[in-house]
Design a protein around this motif. Sequence first.
Motif, PDB file in Angstrom:
ATOM      1  N   TYR A 169      -8.298   7.659 -48.965  1.00 23.57           N
ATOM      2  CA  TYR A 169      -9.570   6.962 -49.150  1.00 23.57           C
ATOM      3  C   TYR A 169     -10.551   7.814 -49.942  1.00 23.57           C
ATOM      4  O   TYR A 169     -10.511   9.050 -49.890  1.00 23.57           O
ATOM      5  N   PHE A 170     -11.443   7.135 -50.625  1.00 21.67           N
ATOM      6  CA  PHE A 170     -12.572   7.760 -51.296  1.00 21.67           C
ATOM      7  C   PHE A 170     -13.810   7.034 -50.772  1.00 21.67           C
ATOM      8  O   PHE A 170     -14.019   5.859 -51.080  1.00 21.67           O
ATOM      9  N   SER A 171     -14.581   7.719 -49.949  1.00 19.92           N
ATOM     10  CA  SER A 171     -15.721   7.045 -49.312  1.00 19.92           C
ATOM     11  C   SER A 171     -17.035   7.677 -49.755  1.00 19.92           C
ATOM     12  O   SER A 171     -17.125   8.890 -49.954  1.00 19.92           O
ATOM     13  N   PHE A 172     -18.052   6.829 -49.880  1.00 20.85           N
ATOM     14  CA  PHE A 172     -19.353   7.265 -50.385  1.00 20.85           C
ATOM     15  C   PHE A 172     -20.480   6.631 -49.577  1.00 20.85           C
ATOM     16  O   PHE A 172     -20.366   5.502 -49.104  1.00 20.85           O
ATOM     17  N   VAL A 173     -21.564   7.384 -49.444  1.00 25.21           N
ATOM     18  CA  VAL A 173     -22.789   6.869 -48.815  1.00 25.21           C
ATOM     19  C   VAL A 173     -23.942   7.144 -49.769  1.00 25.21           C
ATOM     20  O   VAL A 173     -24.208   8.308 -50.101  1.00 25.21           O
ATOM     21  N   ASN A 174     -24.583   6.102 -50.224  1.00 20.35           N
ATOM     22  CA  ASN A 174     -25.696   6.254 -51.180  1.00 20.35           C
ATOM     23  C   ASN A 174     -25.301   7.146 -52.363  1.00 20.35           C
ATOM     24  O   ASN A 174     -26.098   7.956 -52.838  1.00 20.35           O
ATOM     25  N   GLY A 175     -24.047   7.029 -52.796  1.00 19.35           N
ATOM     26  CA  GLY A 175     -23.578   7.816 -53.934  1.00 19.35           C
ATOM     27  C   GLY A 175     -23.028   9.174 -53.580  1.00 19.35           C
ATOM     28  O   GLY A 175     -22.472   9.868 -54.435  1.00 19.35           O
ATOM     29  N   GLN A 176     -23.154   9.591 -52.328  1.00 13.25           N
ATOM     30  CA  GLN A 176     -22.660  10.897 -51.883  1.00 13.25           C
ATOM     31  C   GLN A 176     -21.213  10.760 -51.425  1.00 13.25           C
ATOM     32  O   GLN A 176     -20.897   9.936 -50.565  1.00 13.25           O
ATOM     33  N   PHE A 177     -20.309  11.566 -52.016  1.00 14.88           N
ATOM     34  CA  PHE A 177     -18.902  11.557 -51.612  1.00 14.88           C
ATOM     35  C   PHE A 177     -18.775  12.182 -50.230  1.00 14.88           C
ATOM     36  O   PHE A 177     -19.231  13.296 -49.990  1.00 14.88           O
ATOM     37  N   THR A 178     -18.196  11.440 -49.287  1.00 21.27           N
ATOM     38  CA  THR A 178     -18.008  11.938 -47.931  1.00 21.27           C
ATOM     39  C   THR A 178     -16.525  12.253 -47.741  1.00 21.27           C
ATOM     40  O   THR A 178     -15.732  11.389 -47.380  1.00 21.27           O
ATOM     41  N   VAL A 229     -21.129   2.533 -49.341  1.00 21.21           N
ATOM     42  CA  VAL A 229     -22.132   1.785 -48.584  1.00 21.21           C
ATOM     43  C   VAL A 229     -23.524   2.331 -48.876  1.00 21.21           C
ATOM     44  O   VAL A 229     -23.684   3.483 -49.284  1.00 21.21           O
ATOM     45  N   LYS A 230     -24.513   1.474 -48.654  1.00 14.90           N
ATOM     46  CA  LYS A 230     -25.909   1.886 -48.754  1.00 14.90           C
ATOM     47  C   LYS A 230     -26.500   1.885 -47.350  1.00 14.90           C
ATOM     48  O   LYS A 230     -26.424   0.874 -46.647  1.00 14.90           O
ATOM     49  N   VAL A 231     -27.060   3.007 -46.954  1.00 17.06           N
ATOM     50  CA  VAL A 231     -27.622   3.147 -45.612  1.00 17.06           C
ATOM     51  C   VAL A 231     -29.042   3.677 -45.745  1.00 17.06           C
ATOM     52  O   VAL A 231     -29.280   4.662 -46.448  1.00 17.06           O
ATOM     53  N   LYS A 232     -29.980   3.019 -45.072  1.00 13.44           N
ATOM     54  CA  LYS A 232     -31.387   3.411 -45.222  1.00 13.44           C
ATOM     55  C   LYS A 232     -31.661   4.814 -44.690  1.00 13.44           C
ATOM     56  O   LYS A 232     -32.342   5.601 -45.331  1.00 13.44           O
TER      57      LYS A 232
END
Length: 601
Positions: A254-263, A304-307
């Motif tokens: 998997y390649f996962s991202f939060v607000n553009g940040q690679f996790t 995903v986008k997370v506030k």
Amino acid sequence: MAEKSTKNHYDESKIQTLSPLEHIRLRSGMYIGRLGDGSNQNDGIYILLKEIVDNSIDEFIMGNGKRIDIDIDDKGFVKCRDYGRGIPLGKIVDCVSIINTGAKYDNDVFQYSVGLNGVGTKAVNALSQHFLVRSFREEKFSEAIFSRGKIISEKKGSAPGEKDGTYFEFLPDSEIFGDWEYSFEYIEQRVWNYACLNKGLKLYFNKQKFESKRGIEDLLYSEVGDDTLYEIGYCTGDKIEFAFTHTGNYGETYFSFVNGQFTSDGGSHLSAFREGYLKGVNDFYKKSFSGVDIRDGIAGAVAVKVKDPVFESQTKNKLGNSDIRAWIVNEVKAGIVDFLHKNQEAADKLLDKIINNEKLRKELNAVKKEAKAAAKKISIKIPKLKDCKNHVQDGEKGEGSMIFLTEGDSASGSMVSCRDVYKQAIFSLRGKIQNVYGKGRAAIYKNEELFNLMMALGIENDVENLRYSKIVIATDADFDGFHIRNLLLNFFLSYFEELVVSEKIFILETPLFRVRNKKETRYCYTEKERDKALKEISHPEVTRFKGLGEISPKEFGQFIGEDIKLVPVLVKSLKSIPETLEFFMGKNTPQRRDYIMENLI
């Protein structure tokens, strides 16, 4: 009466107050992680660049500016210009020099951002020998120039014809980073990721254009290429975008991202995606397949986008928000069902894959059972494992835990007495492990040493049970050592590629030379460092370390202590793995023979 020694005297005079930027320079690791010289994509100079570009990305996310220009010359001088709103002209000095200052605390101004602590740009300022910020608003500009965090000059004026936005330029400080150099290959990969995660954004790096038409689908395609069982599925929503397919490889990638940040370590968003995928597939087929059978061989990308993102560590590589699970599961489930309804051919091929996975799993379980029974007869303990006390499963205590994979008892002998028994384990290989290239997965369970290795790592059943934060290959810097290193990498890339993709595999760097006289000792990792030491140390004695076993335990302690040098094993893309393994580990092809002859020197 003799005066007391003042060496350890502790009074008011010893108390210091540092300015925030002075603190960043003194404790730079707290703000940007490792320093490094640019040879690793996680080195500090890339973090500086990321912090600047992230601000421009945040502008695009909020609907301002569709272009970002990035230029870096051969001396490492960075220029970055965006066309967003521009920093308010009266606040540019504060925004780049005063900690906890910025607009990202206001959800109306920045709804989705990674850098919410008001530190990023300040760290770039503090750690640059030259730093300039210039903001354009309504054909006016404001500019400030700094050096190592200290302001040099300010300027304001008119800027006729200039579009709104912010311009930065900086040069990383050689006092902090030493002899460093940017790798444009690493930067191009990062810029491409930015483009895929921000569909419609145009980025220009040294005049080369990066733009994605299909978003995260392009990112996944660049990783897996055309070697997929069915066409890449793609779904998007207001706060989530994901793509998926299956390949002929083992495990899950998997390649996962939060607000553009690679996790790289995933987190709650990735767990929810996996759960939603399982539920969507079972709902479509009206079955109750296991997650292992459905997901084995999957390659997926999710953003995903997370506030208010909550990360489990300062490096932001694992998301901890638990309140996002429900909506991600529901959106992913709905997206999977919709895709399979609309793509009958993909649905048929996926079903065949799941049924085949189920069959192979049952066959493999029988082999595993035999291997476990054989292992129990040998010993209750895992042979050749010197374990540590804390592991990943122990929470904070297990953070930073690592296992060294060494060749033979000689190398491990130097480590055993000087390691950190709480966080550093050692597994001694008997020599060159079996070349498993092209063999089925059952083969590694029938090989006693590989099975013991999997048990030591905790991955004989599932990589999620990995017991250590890092797997460190520690072999001699000679031909045999490099061969063993290749065999181990072949093993991980063939059967556990997700460990490589999530940056769990590392190579231990130890010095090749020791240069010393009666007053000074220097350890050199390259011939260049050795030659420099020879010029600076009078009447030196030079030792060439041929193997880890030649380094005394007393010396070895410093090489696996606080100053340990670890090089992560990185892959440019998943689609390059089979070709690379075939070349180096397959049959002795004429191409490999020619390559060896050309590079023998």
